[in-house]
Write a protein that holds these residues in place. Structure first.
Motif, PDB file in Angstrom:
ATOM      1  N   UNK A  26      -3.906  -2.281  -0.105  1.00  9.13           N
ATOM      2  CA  UNK A  26      -2.815  -2.753  -0.956  1.00  9.13           C
ATOM      3  C   UNK A  26      -2.610  -1.806  -2.134  1.00  9.13           C
ATOM      4  N   UNK A  27      -3.697  -1.363  -2.736  1.00  9.31           N
ATOM      5  CA  UNK A  27      -3.587  -0.449  -3.864  1.00  9.31           C
ATOM      6  C   UNK A  27      -2.939   0.865  -3.448  1.00  9.31           C
ATOM      7  N   UNK A  28      -3.275   1.355  -2.257  1.00  7.57           N
ATOM      8  CA  UNK A  28      -2.639   2.567  -1.742  1.00  7.57           C
ATOM      9  C   UNK A  28      -1.145   2.360  -1.535  1.00  7.57           C
ATOM     10  N   UNK A  29      -0.779   1.235  -0.915  1.00  3.43           N
ATOM     11  CA  UNK A  29       0.631   0.963  -0.647  1.00  3.43           C
ATOM     12  C   UNK A  29       1.404   0.747  -1.950  1.00  3.43           C
ATOM     13  N   UNK A  30       0.833  -0.027  -2.853  1.00  2.00           N
ATOM     14  CA  UNK A  30       1.469  -0.331  -4.142  1.00  2.00           C
ATOM     15  C   UNK A  30       1.777   0.958  -4.899  1.00  2.00           C
ATOM     16  N   UNK A  31       0.820   1.865  -4.947  1.00  2.00           N
ATOM     17  CA  UNK A  31       1.024   3.093  -5.698  1.00  2.00           C
ATOM     18  C   UNK A  31       1.850   4.108  -4.914  1.00  2.00           C
ATOM     19  N   UNK A  32       1.842   4.032  -3.590  1.00  2.00           N
ATOM     20  CA  UNK A  32       2.771   4.855  -2.796  1.00  2.00           C
ATOM     21  C   UNK A  32       4.202   4.461  -3.125  1.00  2.00           C
ATOM     22  N   UNK A  33       4.422   3.161  -3.262  1.00  2.00           N
ATOM     23  CA  UNK A  33       5.744   2.663  -3.659  1.00  2.00           C
ATOM     24  C   UNK A  33       6.117   3.165  -5.051  1.00  2.00           C
ATOM     25  N   UNK A  34       5.159   3.091  -5.995  1.00  2.00           N
ATOM     26  CA  UNK A  34       5.428   3.531  -7.362  1.00  2.00           C
ATOM     27  C   UNK A  34       5.778   5.016  -7.397  1.00  2.00           C
ATOM     28  N   UNK A  35       5.041   5.822  -6.632  1.00  2.00           N
ATOM     29  CA  UNK A  35       5.294   7.259  -6.624  1.00  2.00           C
ATOM     30  C   UNK A  35       6.608   7.587  -5.928  1.00  2.00           C
ATOM     31  N   UNK A  36       6.888   6.902  -4.818  1.00  2.00           N
ATOM     32  CA  UNK A  36       8.159   7.111  -4.120  1.00  2.00           C
ATOM     33  C   UNK A  36       9.334   6.785  -5.029  1.00  2.00           C
TER      34      UNK A  36
END
Length: 468
Positions: free
Chosen positions: A290-300
């Motif tokens: 979840x942390x990976x996905x959450x921050x992938x979203x933030x970076x995208x």
């Protein structure tokens, strides 16, 4: 619990809350899961004995976590996601290059977690290989969409539950006994190349959290001391990752298959309670995913908002972006699931080449050049003081990546210096060269002005270790 409404924008003081102690639980629990265990096993599988593997793992964790925690300390101070702050170094649009690389790295890691959890999910739910990966992706999307607060609460519970499971697992494995001589630390049992590889892999794991660590400290009040943010983050990741990596090494020394199916390797230690163990194991990796996905979203989101200076993303847009990333992740996991060993080793080492130079530039700017003084408002303004593209910083970043090529070692390439030494130590020049270059180029420039025309907070200088 409400769905998080904030995304890439600045968190105002009246919405700040929480204690830095939360940083210990979230980073301890996120790393206290079976994907981390795989890293601990790699050194033993590569032929290093348990004693030297322990030393290498601890050394890598202690070193890599310093830089991760130094990034975490930026969160309460600036109140923005980690990669937004990169706009001060690379330009509001120029930051899109390292951001794109960060997104790729975390997409690959999220996919790796799906592969790791495939068999554990199948042990709980009667589904096919592909369906297990898809189910894990859906769960990741749901929790990630709810956001920050749920992730932190999950961290508190999983610190306790995962801690109990891994402590009991260590007791069971050690009570069975290990082969004679595995703890011996002597010259005859030392393999320099493998030892350096173990240090690099452990350091890579903790360094890899750098580009998103401040995402989970940005809601803390501005009164939170830099020292407390640093140490709670540092101790959390060191304790969580070291304990589980060491357990992975012990289990590999006991001839247990940790790499292919680490979840089952742990669950089978608890006959009669396997289903409960599987559940805790799955949720533990889910938190990290979840942390990976959450921050992938933030970076995208940071990449695309840079072009128009957008500062706020609606909940629908958030869900769409997260869903797209989750679909890509699931597709990669399904495609790579039967060649996982080489895939995981390559992304673990490969991320060093691109993330470490970014980390060095970011930290050099924050602690040496600007000394914590930024205009947050200007980070959302393409025509502001940080400019659209900082070509000098991008050039330093490119040089840092290129200079590592002779040191690189992947499944498909081995550089001349890696051949000479026998292993990959690219993270050392990747850390030192860009940080020094960035400081030398910028040290005499007036980058840390005391006032700006753009509205918004101008932060004060801080030191990560001794500020009150």
């Amino acid at each position: 619990m409400e769905i998080e409404s904030r995304s890439v924008e600045f968190i105002p003081e009246n919405e700040r809350y929480g204690s830095p102690k939360r940083l210990f639980t979230i980073w301890c629990s996120a790393n206290m899961q079976v994907t981390t265990m795989v890293i601990g096993a790699l050194g033993v599988v590569a032929g290093l004995n348990l004693g030297w593997t322990f030393i290498g793992l601890l050394l890598g964790n202690l070193i890599g976590s310093i830089f991760m925690a130094a990034h975490s300390a930026q969160g309460p101070h600036l109140g923005i996601p980690q990669m937004i702050q990169s706009r001060a170094q690379f330009g509001v649009v120029g930051a899109g290059l390292p951001l794109a690389i960060v997104v790729l790295a975390y997409i690959l890691f999220t996919a790796a977690n799906g592969v790791v959890m495939r068999d554990s999910i199948k042990a709980v739910v009667p589904v096919s290989d592909n369906d297990a990966i898809i189910l894990f992706g859906v769960l990741t999307l749901i929790v990630g969409y709810v956001g920050y607060e749920l992730i932190h609460r999950l961290g508190v519970w999983m610190s306790v539950l995962s801690g109990i499971v891994f402590a009991l697992a260590a007791y069971v494995v050690l009570s069975r006994g290990l082969p004679a001589g595995v703890w011996q630390v002597s010259g005859s049992t030392f393999k320099f190349a493998t030892f350096c590889l173990v240090v690099t892999q452990a350091a890579s794991w903790t360094l890899g959290a750098g580009p998103y660590v401040a995402d989970y400290s940005r809601y803390l009040p501005t009164s939170t001391t830099t020292r407390s943010t640093f140490w709670y983050s540092y101790l959390g990741i060191v304790v969580g990752s070291s304990v589980v990596m060491l357990l992975g090494a012990i289990m590999a020394s006991a001839a247990m298959d940790v790499i292919a199916d680490p979840g089952s390797a742990i669950a089978r230690l608890f006959p009669g309670y396997e289903q409960l163990a599987y559940f805790i194991i799955i949720v533990g990796v889910l938190e990290w995913n979840v942390m990976n996905l959450y921050s992938s979203y933030m970076s995208t989101t940071t990449i695309f908002t840079g072009f128009k200076g957008t500062v706020r993303i609606g909940k629908l847009a958030k869900f769409v972006i997260m869903a797209i990333v989750a679909v890509i992740v699931t597709w990669i996991a399904i495609a790579a699931q039967y060649n996982f060993g080489a895939y995981f080793s390559d992304i673990l080492i490969g991320q060093v080449y691109v993330l470490v130079p970014w980390s060095a530039i970011n930290l050099a700017d924050y602690y040496w050049v600007r000394k914590g003084r930024y205009s947050v408002a200007a980070m959302y303004d393409v025509n502001g003081i940080y400019g659209r593209v900082n070509w000098t910083t991008l050039s330093i970043y490119a040089v840092a990546v290129l200079i590592q090529i002779p040191f690189m070692e992947l499944s498909f390439y081995k550089g001349p210096i890696a051949h000479l030494i026998g292993t990959d130590i690219s993270w050392l020049p990747g850390l030192v060269v860009p940080g020094v270059l960035y400081y030398l180029v910028n040290r005499n420039k007036r980058l840390h002005l005391t006032a700006f025309d753009a509205p918004g907070p101008v932060t004060a200088p801080l030191s990560p270790l001794n500020s009150a």
